[in-house]
Design a protein around this motif. Structure first.
Motif, PDB file in Angstrom:
ATOM      1  N   ARG A  49       0.144  16.121   4.773  1.00 40.03           N
ATOM      2  CA  ARG A  49       1.226  16.921   4.186  1.00 40.03           C
ATOM      3  C   ARG A  49       2.058  17.661   5.237  1.00 40.03           C
ATOM      4  N   THR A  50       1.426  18.589   5.946  1.00 43.42           N
ATOM      5  CA  THR A  50       2.185  19.457   6.844  1.00 43.42           C
ATOM      6  C   THR A  50       1.466  19.615   8.178  1.00 43.42           C
TER       7      THR A  50
ATOM      8  N   PRO B 163      11.097  17.514  10.326  1.00 41.83           N
ATOM      9  CA  PRO B 163      10.585  16.862   9.107  1.00 41.83           C
ATOM     10  C   PRO B 163      10.862  15.360   9.117  1.00 41.83           C
ATOM     11  N   PRO B 164      10.134  14.615   8.291  1.00 44.55           N
ATOM     12  CA  PRO B 164      10.291  13.157   8.270  1.00 44.55           C
ATOM     13  C   PRO B 164      11.659  12.725   7.748  1.00 44.55           C
TER      14      PRO B 164
ATOM     15  N   PRO C  54       9.090   9.870   4.605  1.00 48.55           N
ATOM     16  CA  PRO C  54       7.733  10.384   4.426  1.00 48.55           C
ATOM     17  C   PRO C  54       6.709   9.246   4.308  1.00 48.55           C
ATOM     18  N   ASP C  55       5.558   9.456   4.890  1.00 48.96           N
ATOM     19  CA  ASP C  55       4.435   8.513   4.795  1.00 48.96           C
ATOM     20  C   ASP C  55       4.820   7.085   5.171  1.00 48.96           C
TER      21      ASP C  55
ATOM     22  N   GLY D 296       4.894  10.248  10.166  1.00 42.86           N
ATOM     23  CA  GLY D 296       6.280  10.390   9.746  1.00 42.86           C
ATOM     24  C   GLY D 296       6.995  11.598  10.313  1.00 42.86           C
ATOM     25  N   TRP D 297       6.259  12.635  10.739  1.00 40.69           N
ATOM     26  CA  TRP D 297       6.924  13.828  11.269  1.00 40.69           C
ATOM     27  C   TRP D 297       7.492  13.515  12.650  1.00 40.69           C
TER      28      TRP D 297
END
Length: 427
Positions: free
Chosen positions: A46-47, A193-194, A197-198, A237-238
């Motif tokens: 998540r983070t 941030p991505p 994501p994922d 992804g980040w």
């Protein structure tokens, strides 16, 4: 009904757990400053999570895993070969031919790392990436095994050696989660941030280079300098980039090669080949480029797939996922010479233990019992099951104390087989 142990054996799960043994728990505690349950709920996938050295248990940081002197040892005296080393400069990889060659008499193969060429590149600002340390450096091998058991996923470990003021790679994202462990020096990290994501492994950042570059120009979500002993967790992804500060930097990157729900989809589709409706040929002469022509076929295919998915066998899917996951996380190394010597000296008073990190399943098959391990299935007489379960329970076991067999000769025969198969090791 056939009894089948879950992956790991004896009810031990192959997913993140705080009950995977003290070594595993300690390995995770070295990487994150929060309790495992909180890490799993708030950060896992998540983070990011920044953990400073004074929040982590080791007073010496991560130098016990790989120090700068250890890195020099690998680069100069261990006959390192590609692809166990990569070199990057100005955001691009340096061709291996610039730092490899023959190693002299008796070692003429030209893929060996040459220390004098590495010196020239590193002194000129290139970053050195020692790859696959979970296979080549003893302290990292043990740490990676314990951490892999804690998170329930296979790991890979690389080391990054960056000269003062240099940046090895441009802003990018990884398709796997990472733990960054700062060993020596200081490194400035900018995290964004991505843009996706994922991401899956087949969705690398290069296909979204413009989005990555535009996002990297904006304000970062995290802008920090890692000092020795600090750790940083980044979900896949980040976006990130890192630059060494006033001195050279050494950090370890632990990549978590986790399976995804898309892996479930892939295995379900592979199993769907069993359904005759889904194997049917499309109508004669259909124009597959015409949406109107293909629409009824698509509707019928989706219906057939939905019907099949409702009958999908979880055991069959788990079996296919096991074939993916288990070979990716090898158990602890064995010593072939010592193991062979133990075979010759084996007797009722010998003591053995399961190979650390071994994943296994045990289930009856007729009058026999099948022991599945990471790379094969071992079939044994059904009378061996109580002794197998006792030995695989994880404790040191005296051969003569194994239950369920008639005499010591049978016990020695069983343990000799398990030693030969590298399932058990001498205690």
């Amino acid at each position: 009904m056939t009894h089948l142990d879950p992956p790991g054996g004896l009810g031990r799960p192959a997913v993140p757990s705080t009950a995977v043994g003290p070594g595993s728990t300690q390995a995770l505690a070295r990487c994150v400053s929060v309790e495992p349950a909180k890490f799993a709920a708030a950060h896992w996938g998540r983070t990011p999570l920044l953990s400073r050295a004074d929040e982590l248990p080791s007073p010496h940081g991560f130098t016990d895993l790989l120090s700068p002197a250890d890195a020099d040892e690998l680069l100069s005296r261990r006959g390192l070969r590609t692809p166990f080393l990569r070199v990057a400069k100005d955001g691009a990889l340096v061709a291996a031919a610039r730092y490899t060659g023959g190693g002299g008499a008796g070692a003429e193969i030209g893929d060996q790392v040459l220390d004098e060429k590495i010196l020239d590149l590193y002194a000129g600002g290139a970053t050195l990436v020692l790859q696959g340390l979970h296979r080549t450096w003893p302290a990292v091998i043990d740490f990676a095994r314990d951490l892999g058991l804690a998170v329930g996923q296979p790991l890979q470990v690389n080391a990054y050696l960056t000269p003062p003021g240099s940046q090895g790679f441009a802003t990018h994202y990884d398709t796997h989660d990472v733990f960054v462990l700062q060993v020596d020096g200081r490194k400035h990290w900018r995290i964004h941030p991505p843009v996706l994501p994922d991401p899956l492994e087949k969705q690398p950042w290069g296909g979204r280079a413009d989005e990555v570059s535009a996002t990297a120009d904006g304000p970062p979500a995290l802008d920090v300098v890692l000092a020795p002993g600090d750790a940083l967790y980044l979900p896949r992804g980040w976006l990130h980039s890192a630059q060494a500060q006033e001195s050279s930097s050494l950090h370890l990157t632990v990549g978590v090669r986790a399976l995804t729900r898309y892996a479930l989809v892939e295995e379900l589709l592979a199993l769907a080949a069993e359904d005759q409706r889904l194997r049917a040929t499309l109508p004669f002469g259909v124009d597959v480029s015409d949406p109107d022509a293909i629409e009824p076929e698509l509707t019928e295919t989706v219906e057939a797939l939905r019907d099949w998915l409702l009958r999908a066998d979880p055991a069959a899917v788990a079996g296919r996922l096991r074939q993916r996951a288990w070979p990716a996380a090898r158990p602890a190394p064995i010593r072939p010479l010592a193991q062979a010597a133990a075979l010759d000296a084996l007797g009722p008073d010998s003591r053995v233990t399961p190979r650390p990190g071994l994943r296994w399943q045990l289930n009856p098959v007729g009058e026999k019992v099948a022991l599945r391990v990471f790379d094969r299935t071992i079939t044994l007489p059904g009378t061996c099951e109580p002794a197998l379960r006792a030995l695989l329970a994880g404790e040191v076991t005296r051969v003569g104390d194994l239950p369920g067999l008639d005499d010591d000769a049978d016990r020695v025969t069983l343990v000799r087989r398990l030693l030969r198969e590298a399932v058990a090791v001498p205690a």
